[in-house]
Write an enzyme that holds these catalytic residues in place. Structure first.
Site, mmCIF file in Angstrom:
data_model
loop_
_atom_site.group_PDB
_atom_site.id
_atom_site.type_symbol
_atom_site.label_atom_id
_atom_site.label_comp_id
_atom_site.label_asym_id
_atom_site.label_seq_id
_atom_site.Cartn_x
_atom_site.Cartn_y
_atom_site.Cartn_z
ATOM 1 N N ASP A 67 0.232 -1.454 0.229
ATOM 2 C CA ASP A 67 -0.030 0.459 0.170
ATOM 3 C C ASP A 67 0.763 1.437 -0.249
ATOM 4 O OD1 ASP A 67 -2.336 -2.110 -0.035
ATOM 5 O OD2 ASP A 67 -2.170 -1.633 2.429
ATOM 6 N N GLU A 77 -11.676 -0.583 -4.392
ATOM 7 C CA GLU A 77 -11.198 0.373 -3.027
ATOM 8 C C GLU A 77 -9.679 0.840 -3.747
ATOM 9 O OE1 GLU A 77 -9.363 -3.287 -0.487
ATOM 10 O OE2 GLU A 77 -8.475 -4.016 -2.095
HETATM 11 O O1 FUB Z 1 -3.507 -3.468 2.827
HETATM 12 C C1 FUB Z 1 -4.812 -3.803 3.203
HETATM 13 C C2 FUB Z 1 -5.464 -4.046 1.996
HETATM 14 O O2 FUB Z 1 -5.631 -4.405 1.087
HETATM 15 C C3 FUB Z 1 -5.399 -2.806 1.627
HETATM 16 O O3 FUB Z 1 -6.147 -1.397 3.214
HETATM 17 C C4 FUB Z 1 -6.224 -2.484 0.119
HETATM 18 O O4 FUB Z 1 -5.958 -1.418 0.192
HETATM 19 C C5 FUB Z 1 -5.653 -3.846 -0.182
HETATM 20 O O5 FUB Z 1 -4.195 -3.353 -0.593
#
Ligand code: FUB
Length: 464
Positions: free
Chosen positions: A50, A225
């Site tokens: 991330d 997301e």
């Molecule tokens: O790293 C945890 C989760 O996985 C993140 O919040 C999302 O964007 C995905 O990368």
């Protein structure tokens, strides 16, 4: 102080040896001349995920999550900070914020973003609110881009069970917060950056704005997301993780911060053995860069991810071209000054090494055994270096800190004795003469000696 044995050491040593071998076979067999070159993923000694880049005072800071070794879920307890001035050598700033920073949070240090306003750094992150069991957005604050960060308000900034905050400050000074999975939410922030100026509102997810997904009636658009929202050349961009699973990266643009959005296509196709991906896009020293994550390190996968970066050029119409993942990464955006103090934990590629908090401030390079080394790229030696000085510590009898060119077993340009100092944080300064270091070149700092841990390195510098 570290224990005499390190819990991840065996795993990590094997991991780095494996990645060097794997990358050598898969990526460098096509390289016909010169040393092997692998700079993706940008960090080799821990798993990272991330990415969220931020440029401040000429330096690029990279905020990431940290996937635990051997993780089988998004088991993430802390965030990490890295920085660079050249896009190839990355300094480890450790972990200045973790779930415990937020007394009201119970777990899940997931994807966030840090921004600067009036000399303060605000780091927006999703974490689980212990009281409700729902994902909420917390905000850490610090006077330094490398922290330490403290909870800015002692409670969630927003909470609706959704994740992945992204913040940008528009030219008119208005700050905007975006987040969400499965929806895409927007709220304006007050100038204090820690309170909402408008109630959270959903950005309509239309297929015109966010592309069409097939086979999922609940989620008809590609938006999944991880929004990364910014403004460039008068256009607003949202680069996001699309479709699930596996995700790819895509982008939409708009004439205003809230739309109407137009879907502009794939930024990075599905690739790289992680079923998630996450974008961070930024301009730095004349280049445009796409940060993302994959499962490229040995042991890597959907829950053991690594951040990588590619350079790209915007299309003439402002859209982002499709870019693939590489093991080489971008070319150096600058040189590194060998005559200024450089941190031991400034690394282009590390093999067998780890880092830890240094008793003298910052981090230090640690757990060096015979043959372990770091590559440092594009050192501008100019007319030539005469001596090398390093700050070292050892609880054993130490070893030799070798300086090699062309590769980790290449010609020796210098060799400093790193003596036993009576402790892993008992530091001494050593110097030795060097030869043949002229022009701009990569350097390998390599530990040599007997068995076991040899010494730590806090910093080093050359004299001309
Ligand atoms: O790293 C945890 C989760 O996985 C993140 O919040 C999302 O964007 C995905 O990368």
């Amino acid at each position: 102080m570290r224990a005499t044995t390190h819990p991840t050491r065996r795993t990590r040593s094997g991991l780095v040896a494996l990645v060097v071998l794997a990358l050598a076979v898969t990526a460098f067999s096509a390289v016909t001349a010169g040393p092997a070159r692998a700079d993706n993923p940008v960090v080799q000694h821990v798993y990272t995920a991330d990415p969220a880049p931020l440029v401040h005072s000429g330096r690029l800071y990279l905020y990431t999550g940290h996937d635990e070794d051997g993780s089988t879920y998004f088991t993430m307890k802390e965030w990490r900070v890295w920085s660079t001035t050249d896009m190839v050598n990355w300094t480890d700033h450790g972990s200045p914020m973790n779930v415990g920073t937020f007394a009201w949070a119970s777990k899940d240090a997931w994807a966030g973003q840090a921004v600067e306003r009036n000399g303060r750094f605000y780091w927006y992150v999703p974490v689980v609110n212990r009281a409700t069991g729902r994902m909420a957005i917390g905000v850490g604050v610090s006077d330094s881009p490398t922290g330490p960060f403290r909870d800015a308000i002692g409670r969630p900034l927003a909470e609706n069970g959704e994740i992945d905050p992204s913040v940008f400050i528009d030219d008119d000074g208005q700050a905007h917060l975006y987040w969400g999975n499965p929806n895409l939410w927007h709220a304006r922030l007050n100038p204090d950056m820690v309170s909402l100026a408008s109630a959270p509102a959903q950005i309509p997810l239309t297929t015109a704005g966010y592309g069409a997904r097939t086979g999922n009636a609940q989620r008809p658009t590609l938006y999944e997301e991880g929004p990364w929202v910014y403004k460039r050349g008068g256009l607003y961009y949202n680069v996001f993780a699309a479709q699930c699973c596996s995700e790819f990266l895509a982008h939409s643009t708009a004439p205003t911060p809230t739309g109407p959005w137009t879907y502009r296509g794939v930024v990075m196709p599905t690739q790289g053995s992680s079923f998630t991906n996450h974008a961070g896009v930024i301009d730095y020293k004349g280049g445009s860069y796409l940060f993302y994550h994959n499962g490229a390190l040995p042991g890597g996968g959907g829950y053991t991810r690594s951040v990588a970066v590619e350079r790209f050029t915007y299309n003439a119409d402002g859209t982002i071209p499709r870019t693939g993942m590489s093991t080489s990464g971008p070319p150096p955006a600058d040189t590194l000054n060998p005559y200024a103090r450089q941190e031991g934990e400034t690394i282009a590629w590390g093999s067998g090494v780890e880092t830890e908090v240094s008793g003298e401030g910052g981090m230090n390079l640690s757990h060096l055994e015979n043959g372990d080394h770091v590559k440092v790229r594009s050192l501008a030696f100019g007319a030539g270096a005469r001596t090398f000085t390093a700050r070292v510590a050892s609880a054993t009898s130490g070893g030799a800190l070798e300086l090699r060119t062309d590769g980790p077993t290449g010609p020796v340009a210098g060799r400093c004795t790193a003596p036993g100092t009576g402790g892993w944080q008992t530091w001494t300064t050593v110097s030795c003469s060097v030869s043949g270091l002229t022009g701009t070149r990569d350097l390998y700092l390599r530990a040599a000696g007997g068995s076991g841990y040899l010494f730590n390195v806090d910093w080093w510098r050359f004299t001309a």
